[in-house]
Structure formats: C-alpha cells, structure tokens
Design an enzyme around this catalytic site. Sequence first.
Site, PDB file in Angstrom:
ATOM      1  N   ASN A  51      45.538  67.263 121.914  1.00 20.99           N
ATOM      2  CA  ASN A  51      44.448  66.536 121.249  1.00 20.99           C
ATOM      3  C   ASN A  51      43.175  66.395 122.076  1.00 20.99           C
ATOM      4  O   ASN A  51      42.286  65.623 121.726  1.00 20.99           O
ATOM      5  CB  ASN A  51      44.948  65.168 120.796  1.00 20.99           C
ATOM      6  CG  ASN A  51      45.837  65.292 119.567  1.00 20.99           C
ATOM      7  OD1 ASN A  51      45.693  66.254 118.797  1.00 20.99           O
ATOM      8  ND2 ASN A  51      46.766  64.356 119.389  1.00 20.99           N
ATOM      9  N   THR A  71      54.602  63.779 128.284  1.00 25.66           N
ATOM     10  CA  THR A  71      53.731  63.557 127.128  1.00 25.66           C
ATOM     11  C   THR A  71      54.306  64.306 125.924  1.00 25.66           C
ATOM     12  O   THR A  71      55.143  65.214 126.073  1.00 25.66           O
ATOM     13  CB  THR A  71      52.313  64.104 127.365  1.00 25.66           C
ATOM     14  OG1 THR A  71      52.397  65.524 127.506  1.00 25.66           O
ATOM     15  CG2 THR A  71      51.674  63.489 128.588  1.00 25.66           C
ATOM     16  N   THR A  72      53.795  63.937 124.773  1.00 26.43           N
ATOM     17  CA  THR A  72      54.184  64.632 123.547  1.00 26.43           C
ATOM     18  C   THR A  72      53.967  66.137 123.693  1.00 26.43           C
ATOM     19  O   THR A  72      54.813  66.937 123.298  1.00 26.43           O
ATOM     20  CB  THR A  72      53.349  64.107 122.373  1.00 26.43           C
ATOM     21  OG1 THR A  72      53.487  62.691 122.314  1.00 26.43           O
ATOM     22  CG2 THR A  72      53.790  64.710 121.065  1.00 26.43           C
ATOM     23  N   TYR A 111      38.251  62.566 125.409  1.00 25.31           N
ATOM     24  CA  TYR A 111      39.695  62.482 125.641  1.00 25.31           C
ATOM     25  C   TYR A 111      40.468  63.036 124.435  1.00 25.31           C
ATOM     26  O   TYR A 111      41.402  63.818 124.578  1.00 25.31           O
ATOM     27  CB  TYR A 111      40.091  61.035 125.916  1.00 25.31           C
ATOM     28  CG  TYR A 111      41.569  60.849 126.129  1.00 25.31           C
ATOM     29  CD1 TYR A 111      42.212  61.444 127.206  1.00 25.31           C
ATOM     30  CD2 TYR A 111      42.326  60.092 125.234  1.00 25.31           C
ATOM     31  CE1 TYR A 111      43.579  61.300 127.398  1.00 25.31           C
ATOM     32  CE2 TYR A 111      43.696  59.935 125.416  1.00 25.31           C
ATOM     33  CZ  TYR A 111      44.315  60.540 126.482  1.00 25.31           C
ATOM     34  OH  TYR A 111      45.662  60.398 126.657  1.00 25.31           O
ATOM     35  N   HIS A 157      52.013  58.248 131.596  1.00 24.54           N
ATOM     36  CA  HIS A 157      51.873  59.700 131.626  1.00 24.54           C
ATOM     37  C   HIS A 157      51.236  60.190 132.920  1.00 24.54           C
ATOM     38  O   HIS A 157      50.476  59.478 133.552  1.00 24.54           O
ATOM     39  CB  HIS A 157      51.014  60.190 130.468  1.00 24.54           C
ATOM     40  CG  HIS A 157      51.648  60.000 129.136  1.00 24.54           C
ATOM     41  ND1 HIS A 157      52.990  60.136 128.917  1.00 24.54           N
ATOM     42  CD2 HIS A 157      51.106  59.687 127.937  1.00 24.54           C
ATOM     43  CE1 HIS A 157      53.250  59.912 127.634  1.00 24.54           C
ATOM     44  NE2 HIS A 157      52.125  59.626 127.025  1.00 24.54           N
TER      45      HIS A 157
HETATM   46  N1  CTP Z   1      46.448  66.255 125.847  1.00 25.83           N
HETATM   47  C1  CTP Z   1      45.777  66.855 126.917  1.00 25.83           C
HETATM   48  N2  CTP Z   1      44.531  66.414 127.273  1.00 25.83           N
HETATM   49  C2  CTP Z   1      43.944  65.403 126.628  1.00 25.83           C
HETATM   50  C3  CTP Z   1      44.618  64.774 125.553  1.00 25.83           C
HETATM   51  C4  CTP Z   1      45.865  65.228 125.189  1.00 25.83           C
HETATM   52  O1  CTP Z   1      46.314  67.769 127.536  1.00 25.83           O
HETATM   53  N3  CTP Z   1      42.710  65.015 127.000  1.00 25.83           N
HETATM   54  C5  CTP Z   1      47.754  66.783 125.432  1.00 25.83           C
HETATM   55  C6  CTP Z   1      48.928  65.992 126.017  1.00 25.83           C
HETATM   56  O2  CTP Z   1      49.993  66.883 126.297  1.00 25.83           O
HETATM   57  C7  CTP Z   1      49.306  65.074 124.881  1.00 25.83           C
HETATM   58  C8  CTP Z   1      48.973  65.900 123.643  1.00 25.83           C
HETATM   59  O3  CTP Z   1      47.839  66.668 124.024  1.00 25.83           O
HETATM   60  O4  CTP Z   1      50.651  64.707 124.875  1.00 25.83           O
HETATM   61  C9  CTP Z   1      48.673  65.065 122.424  1.00 25.83           C
HETATM   62  O5  CTP Z   1      47.697  64.106 122.732  1.00 25.83           O
HETATM   63  P1  CTP Z   1      47.917  62.558 122.462  1.00 25.83           P
HETATM   64  O6  CTP Z   1      47.987  62.324 121.022  1.00 25.83           O
HETATM   65  O7  CTP Z   1      46.911  61.795 123.242  1.00 25.83           O
HETATM   66  O8  CTP Z   1      49.415  62.394 123.054  1.00 25.83           O
HETATM   67  P2  CTP Z   1      50.137  61.332 124.011  1.00 25.83           P
HETATM   68  O9  CTP Z   1      49.214  60.831 125.082  1.00 25.83           O
HETATM   69  O10 CTP Z   1      51.421  61.915 124.466  1.00 25.83           O
HETATM   70  O11 CTP Z   1      50.462  60.168 123.068  1.00 25.83           O
HETATM   71  P3  CTP Z   1      50.443  58.615 123.417  1.00 25.83           P
HETATM   72  O12 CTP Z   1      49.072  58.302 123.921  1.00 25.83           O
HETATM   73  O13 CTP Z   1      50.736  57.967 122.096  1.00 25.83           O
HETATM   74  O14 CTP Z   1      51.516  58.408 124.442  1.00 25.83           O
END
Ligand code: CTP
Length: 319
Positions: free
Chosen positions: A109, A241-242, A276, A293
């Site tokens: 994302n 992370t997801t 982000y 994370h």
């Molecule tokens: N990601 C990334 N760099 C970013 C944002 C996201 O590499 N700036 C990647 C991460 O692997 C992340 C995935 O995209 O797990 C999905 O983004 P997000 O929805 O923000 O996932 P999480 O952080 O895992 O979810 P949460 O905040 O609910 O824990």
Amino acid sequence: GAEVVINGSSSPAVVDRSNESIKHNIQPASSKWRHNQTLSLRIRKQILKFLDAEKDISVLKGTLKPGDIIHYIFDRDSTMNVSQNLYELLPRTSPLKNKHFGTCAIVGNSGVLLNSGCGQEIDAHSFVIRCNLAPVQEYARDVGLKTDLVTMNPSVIQRAFEDLVNATWREKLLQRLHSLNGSILWIPAFMARGGKERVEWVNELILKHHVNVRTAYPSLRLLHAVRGYWLTNKVHIKRPTTGLLMYTLATRFCNQIYLYGFWPFPLDQNQNPVKYHYYDSLKYGYTSQASPHTMPLEFKALKSLHEQGALKLTVGQCD
Ligand code: CTP
C-alpha cells in the site's frame, strides 16, 4: 541444497542519513531482472517446512464448531468464542486447494504506487493479491482493479470505515465488499483481541447482505510459522507485515512473484517525498517504535531476493 542468502551483507554499508533512501536503490533495473526458477523452487521447499499455504491460509469448517474457545495469538490471555456467523463463513475446503499460477502480483500500500502507471501491468498477472481493502477504483491507473485475494486487518474497519458509526459508513463498507465480486477476503481474526467486534460486524454484514466473497481466516499457527521461516534465514521480524505474509504464502502457488507498492521510506529513489499509503493521510511515524512491524528490515530481505531473481520488486514507474 545450498543456503538461500536472504540477509547477506553483500551491499557495503554506506550510511548517509541525509539520503536515507539512496541505499535502497533497486538493482538490477526492471529491464535487466531475470527470474531465478531454481531459487524460487528452493524457497518454496524451505517455506513448506514451516507452513503450507494451502492449509494455513484458512481455518476450515471441519476443525471448529460454534462456541469453541480460541486464544488470541498476540494476546494469549484473551479468548474469543467461535460465533455462529464466523462458523458459517469458514470455508469447507481451502480456497487455494490445488491452485497454481504462472505469475502473481502482490500489491502493497505504499504511496510509491502513485503516478506509477502500473495498473495495467498489475492486472495482467494471473492472481492479484491486495492488502487491507485498499481502494482501487479511484487509483486504477496506478494500482489496477483485478483482485483475487484481499486482506482485511480488523483495524481497517476503524481506520477506513469509522467503525461503522452510522448507515453511511456501513453502506460504504458494504459497497466495497460487494465490489470484491467473488474474490477471497482474508481476515486475520485470531491475531489480536482488539478486533473482536469489528470482525463480527463484517461477518454479519456479509451474511445479511449475501455478499459474494470467499472468506478465509488464517490458521492459528501461520504467524509463528512465517516468523520461524524468516528467523531461520536471519531476518529477525517481530511481527510480519501483511505484505510479507502474502509473499510467504504466495511462494506456494505462484511460479513468479511480482511486488508493487512495497516501499516503507519517506523518499523515493529520486529523493521525492512518498506517502505512507497511496490512498490516505497516514504518516510514517505510524511505523516507528510504537509499531510492532519492522518494514525496512523486511524490505531489505525482499530487496535481496529481488537481486537474486526470486521475486521482482517494482518501486518506480511501469513501462
Ligand atoms: N507496505 C510497504 N511500504 C509502505 C506501506 C506498506 O512496503 N509504505 C507494505 C507492507 O508489507 C504492508 C503492506 O504493504 O504490510 C500493506 O500495507 P498496510 O495496509 O499498511 O499493511 P500493514 O501495515 O501490515 O497493516 P497494519 O497497519 O494494519 O498492521
């Protein structure tokens, strides 16, 4: 077989704090990258020693019944009861049973996707995985539309759908769910106690409105198994992370894996600011010490795998 070097210190540690992201430059460039089939197969085999995506992608109906008690993975002292609704939505067979795809896209994302023009390329993959119900319609040019599996951390209901405080937000979520149109909705329901009601609201909405999605709820052992695999490869992740979870699962059923939107840094390769998330105003501080994370660490591991041809990272524009 030889060891897969995921956390090798091959790159000299040139640390220039004023240029944080320069050291993350992705090589080889898109045109020079070649898939390493042997390595991909070796990684699949190694991961299979820790988990089996076909099984661990979801708890199945046969293994639980309503009223069963589950201890949350990250809050061992807290429990939940398997509700009738949850039970009804458990799949009878794995949604990935006997699945194999030539190429898969995993769409993270990061705001690095904005103005990437990657939509068409992403949609051309046989299987497209997205994270946390990220919106696609308004960003189709950069992120594509095709969605075969999308994850939904319970926190998304709070962050993106105002905890369904009124009919408008409920309708918004419902529309998003309807738009999934038969794809897999992957809900980590047993991770942390905070998501209890949110998971129940979503389950209820899906059943009440006969939403056409194939729900999946990751197995209780998935998190630890994924962590175990990466630890064995010297990648010390507190909580994957997801995105990393999806990559680890995808190795099982995807021949080639392409990652988009993985860029956990505030500046891109040309030193321009990066959001982000591509779709909201969440800030980088969000991933700081407070967050469990360790995205930059994960990124380093993924980058190394890109360099070895096990996966392809796209962090700029698509051709
Ligand atoms: N990601 C990334 N760099 C970013 C944002 C996201 O590499 N700036 C990647 C991460 O692997 C992340 C995935 O995209 O797990 C999905 O983004 P997000 O929805 O923000 O996932 P999480 O952080 O895992 O979810 P949460 O905040 O609910 O824990």
